[in-house]
Structures are given as C-alpha cells and as structure tokens.
Write a protein that holds these residues in place. Structure first.
Motif, short mmCIF file in Angstrom:
data_model
loop_
_atom_site.label_atom_id
_atom_site.label_comp_id
_atom_site.label_asym_id
_atom_site.label_seq_id
_atom_site.Cartn_x
_atom_site.Cartn_y
_atom_site.Cartn_z
N PRO A 176 -5.91 -15.43 9.69
CA PRO A 176 -6.28 -14.45 10.70
C PRO A 176 -6.44 -13.06 10.11
N SER A 177 -7.11 -12.21 10.83
CA SER A 177 -7.35 -10.84 10.40
C SER A 177 -6.01 -10.16 10.04
N GLY A 178 -6.00 -9.46 8.90
CA GLY A 178 -4.80 -8.73 8.50
C GLY A 178 -3.80 -9.55 7.69
N CYS A 179 -4.16 -10.78 7.31
CA CYS A 179 -3.18 -11.63 6.61
C CYS A 179 -3.17 -11.39 5.10
N GLY A 180 -4.07 -10.53 4.60
CA GLY A 180 -4.03 -10.18 3.18
C GLY A 180 -5.12 -10.80 2.33
N LYS A 181 -6.13 -11.40 2.94
CA LYS A 181 -7.20 -12.06 2.19
C LYS A 181 -8.00 -11.06 1.36
N SER A 182 -8.50 -10.01 2.05
CA SER A 182 -9.35 -9.03 1.35
C SER A 182 -8.56 -8.31 0.27
N THR A 183 -7.32 -7.99 0.57
CA THR A 183 -6.50 -7.31 -0.43
C THR A 183 -6.40 -8.17 -1.69
N TYR B 12 0.84 -1.20 0.00
CA TYR B 12 0.00 0.00 0.00
C TYR B 12 0.88 1.25 0.00
N ASP C 31 1.17 3.60 1.98
CA ASP C 31 1.82 3.94 3.26
C ASP C 31 2.96 2.97 3.60
N THR D 298 2.71 -0.39 3.79
CA THR D 298 2.28 -1.68 4.35
C THR D 298 2.33 -2.76 3.28
N ALA E 2 0.98 -6.08 2.09
CA ALA E 2 -0.23 -6.85 2.39
C ALA E 2 -0.18 -8.26 1.80
P1 ADP Z 1 -7.50 -9.49 5.84
O1 ADP Z 1 -8.54 -9.40 4.79
O2 ADP Z 1 -6.81 -10.83 5.85
O3 ADP Z 1 -8.00 -9.13 7.22
P2 ADP Z 1 -6.33 -7.19 4.55
O4 ADP Z 1 -6.09 -7.63 3.17
O5 ADP Z 1 -7.54 -6.35 4.81
O6 ADP Z 1 -6.33 -8.46 5.53
O7 ADP Z 1 -5.07 -6.39 5.09
C1 ADP Z 1 -3.75 -6.85 4.92
C2 ADP Z 1 -2.80 -5.81 5.47
O8 ADP Z 1 -2.89 -4.63 4.68
C3 ADP Z 1 -3.10 -5.39 6.90
O9 ADP Z 1 -1.89 -5.10 7.53
C4 ADP Z 1 -3.91 -4.11 6.71
O10 ADP Z 1 -3.78 -3.28 7.83
C5 ADP Z 1 -3.29 -3.52 5.49
N1 ADP Z 1 -4.21 -2.69 4.70
C6 ADP Z 1 -5.42 -3.05 4.21
N2 ADP Z 1 -5.97 -2.03 3.51
C7 ADP Z 1 -5.07 -1.01 3.55
C8 ADP Z 1 -5.03 0.32 3.01
N3 ADP Z 1 -6.03 0.78 2.26
N4 ADP Z 1 -3.95 1.07 3.25
C9 ADP Z 1 -2.91 0.61 3.98
N5 ADP Z 1 -2.88 -0.63 4.52
C10 ADP Z 1 -3.93 -1.43 4.31
#
Ligand code: ADP
Length: 356
Positions: free
Chosen positions: A38-45, A13, A15, A17, A19
């Motif tokens: 687990p939450s934050g592992c990159g699934k949604s991304t 991202y 910033d 991060t 992902a």
């Molecule tokens: P999950 O779906 O597994 O919970 P995400 O894909 O939402 O995980 O997030 C993966 C990582 O990317 C996390 O560290 C999250 O904080 C970060 N992240 C998600 N969206 C953004 C964004 N728009 N900007 C910066 N970091 C992001």
C-alpha cells in the motif's frame, strides 16, 4: 547470479520518519522483481536508495557484488522510469532518447553512427520509429511512456528500475503496456525492479513479488505462491479481489468456531488447534443448493462473468465469488434466493490458517 542485494537496509528520513526497516532482499540476474504494497509502505524509498537518489541510513546495497552506498547515481549503471516521464519538452523524441548518452564524458560517448544504431534498435523494439521527430507534447500518454522506457533502455542498463510507470495511463492502455513490458523483459532479460501499489500489476508482471507493509518486507516469492500460501493475514488480504475472507476464532478437533459459527475444517487443516485466523478466498466459498452452512444474503454484485455475493453468517461478513462456467451458469445469475438465504461450504483445500 545475484544482480542486486539489499542487506539490512534501513531508512530514516531527516524528519524522523522511518520508511524502511531491516530489508534483506536479493534480486537475481534477469529477474523481474516487483515491490508491492500500500501507499507509504516504503517501496519508492527502497528504489530511490538503490538508484542513489536517497542516502541509506543503515545496511549495504550491492549491485553486481560491489557495495554502492557511496557511489553517485550516474555511476551505478541503472536505467530509471518514473511515473512522471520527465521528458524534455523542447526536444524531439530522438533527442530525448539520446540525451543521456550525449552528455557522457567524451571517452564514453558513442559516436554518431553508433548513436543512430542505438536509436534504431530501441525505437523499433518499442514501436516508436515513426514518432522520432515529434515533441513530447504531440504524443499520446502511451507514446510518452514508451519514450521514457526507451530513454532508460537505450543505455543498456544493468538493472532497470521502474516506479509506478503505468499509473498515468487509462485502464485499457495500462493493460496493454503491462503485456508489452513483460514481453520486452522476456526479450531483453534485463534485471528489473518495479514498484507498484497495484496488486494486479504485481501479479501479472513479476517473476517474484516482494510485499511490503510499514517499511517491512512481509513475503517474497513467485506471485501465485504468495496468493495460495500467504505468509500472514496482511499478505492474504492484500492480494486478490475481493480480498480473502479472514475469520478470527478457535480450532479444535477438526472444527473451527468463531462466536456461534462452527464449521468443519478441510482435511489439510484437521490437525490445527488453538487461537488463530481462518482464511478462505471468496472463490473458494462454495455456494450450494443445500447441505452447507446457512448464510444471509446481504448484497449481490453481478459483473457478468462473475458474481460477488455479500453474505453474513452468525454475524460474520463473508464474500463468495462465483464464476460463470457452462452448466451452472444460471445459479449465480438468477436473483432467486428464497428469503435471502444461501447455503455455503468452507471446505476447501486452499483454505489457510494463521496461528496466533
Ligand atoms: P511508497 O513508495 O510505498 O508509497 P515511500 O517510500 O514513498 O512509500 O514512503 C515511505 C514513508 O516515508 C512514508 O511514510 C512517507 O511519508 C515517508 N517519506 C517519503 N519520502 C520522504 C521524505 N523525503 N521525507 C520524509 N518522509 C518521507
């Protein structure tokens, strides 16, 4: 045939991060793949990059063989269902279902007769025929969920994407919808990629699960294979409730030792040696009357059909899961363990070893 493929996909991202890292994963046509972790592992991304809602930092995504990295979301032929159903509150269910189709360019727009037929098919498939006139605020959570699903399915997407679609529902409804989603998939055969942090949802819905941790794919295979043959200690402890017992130690000559605990290894692990982690599922730790390793009982959770014993052996915490079954039903239920001691056996064919 491969429907979707991620080839060397990475996402950083703005910033900084990270992902997703080096994701290689192919999804077969008609497959139900669940991305879990687990939450934050990159699934949604991962899902959002496939959907075209997020840029890809590295690698190539293909849908039906064609690279889609630069294709706008609406041109990707995908249906999407999110946790927040994002229904239009001022529109009836029917209008919500057809909105996307009515917004298409004229040449691609179905005529009103076709549209009616599509509504009919979709609503009867989802059991929402009798609420077509209602507005979202007059619907239950389960009904809203069905409408959101209908809105994605009415367009007959090549691939259906779902991101935690059941997490707003109560436990009972979630179980029911889970079964329904699987039934729908078996009926329609739409390639589906589903994101959840819930390992039970993943285990019960998926043809194949892809377990992620810290943006990295850990293992992808049918759910029971991951359960029985986890690729690493993370997958081993992520799947299953209570989680697998993992004990670090040394193996030598068919014996595993950790501190003053020493146990003979099951036959299939008799050849292992060196440092590593011995893993055994709580349901595979046998509780014996005698002849096992002595364990102190530190807690008991009686859940009715099963009992979880919290044990301690030579300073190591071990959980044993006992299931009620006919004859020995009394054993796990009686609280009568002399001086809080039990005998347990680790000799199980499903035990695993992760060499260090
Ligand atoms: P999950 O779906 O597994 O919970 P995400 O894909 O939402 O995980 O997030 C993966 C990582 O990317 C996390 O560290 C999250 O904080 C970060 N992240 C998600 N969206 C953004 C964004 N728009 N900007 C910066 N970091 C992001």
């Amino acid at each position: 045939m491969v429907a979707v493929s991620f080839e060397g996909i990475g996402k950083v991202y703005d910033d900084g991060t990270t992902a997703v890292v080096g994701l290689d994963l192919a999804v077969e046509e008609g497959e139900f793949l669940v991305l879990v972790g687990p939450s934050g592992c990159g699934k949604s991304t991962t899902l959002r990059m496939l959907a075209g809602l997020e840029d890809v930092s590295e690698g190539v995504i293909r849908i039906g063989g064609a690279v889609v990295n630069d294709l706008p979301a609406r041109a990707r032929g995908l249906g999407m269902v999110f946790q927040s159903y994002a229904l239009y509150p001022h529109m009836s269910v029917e209008d919500n279902l057809t909105f996307g189709l009515r917004m298409k360019p004229k040449a691609e727009r179905p005529d009103s007769e076709e549209l009616k037929k599509m509504v009919q098919e979709t609503s009867s498939m989802l059991g929402i025929d009798d609420i077509l006139e209602k507005r979202p605020r007059d619907l239950s959570g389960g009904q809203r969920q069905r409408v959101a699903l209908g809105r994605a399915l009415i367009r007959r997407p090549k691939v259906l994407l779902m991101d935690e679609p059941l997490s707003n529902l109560d436990a009972k409804l979630r179980n029911q919808m889970r079964l329904e989603l699987r039934r729908l998939h078996d009926e329609l055969g739409t390639t589906t990629i589903y994101v959840t942090h819930d390992q039970i949802e993943a285990m019960t819905l998926a043809d194949r699960i892809a377990v992620m941790k810290d943006g990295v794919l850990q293992q992808h295979c049918p759910p029971l294979e991951a359960y029985h043959k986890p690729a690493n200690p993370f997958v081993a402890s992520f799947l299953g409730t209570p989680p697998m017992n993992l004990i670090e130690g040394n193996a030598d000559g068919g014996v595993f030792s950790s501190g003053s605990l020493s146990i003979s290894l099951p036959d299939h692990l008799s050849e292992i040696g060196g440092k590593g982690t011995f893993g055994i599922r709580p349901e595979s730790v046998k509780v014996l009357k005698d002849g096992g390793v002595e364990a102190n009982l530190s807690g008991v959770e009686r859940l009715g059909s099963e009992t979880i014993f919290h044990l301690e052996v030579e300073g190591i915490a071990i959980k044993a899961l006992w299931h009620r079954s006919g004859e020995d039903a009394e054993d796990g239920e009686s609280g009568d363990w002399p001086e809080g001691k039990m005998q347990i056996s680790f000799n199980d064919p499903s035990a695993v070893w992760f060499a260090q």
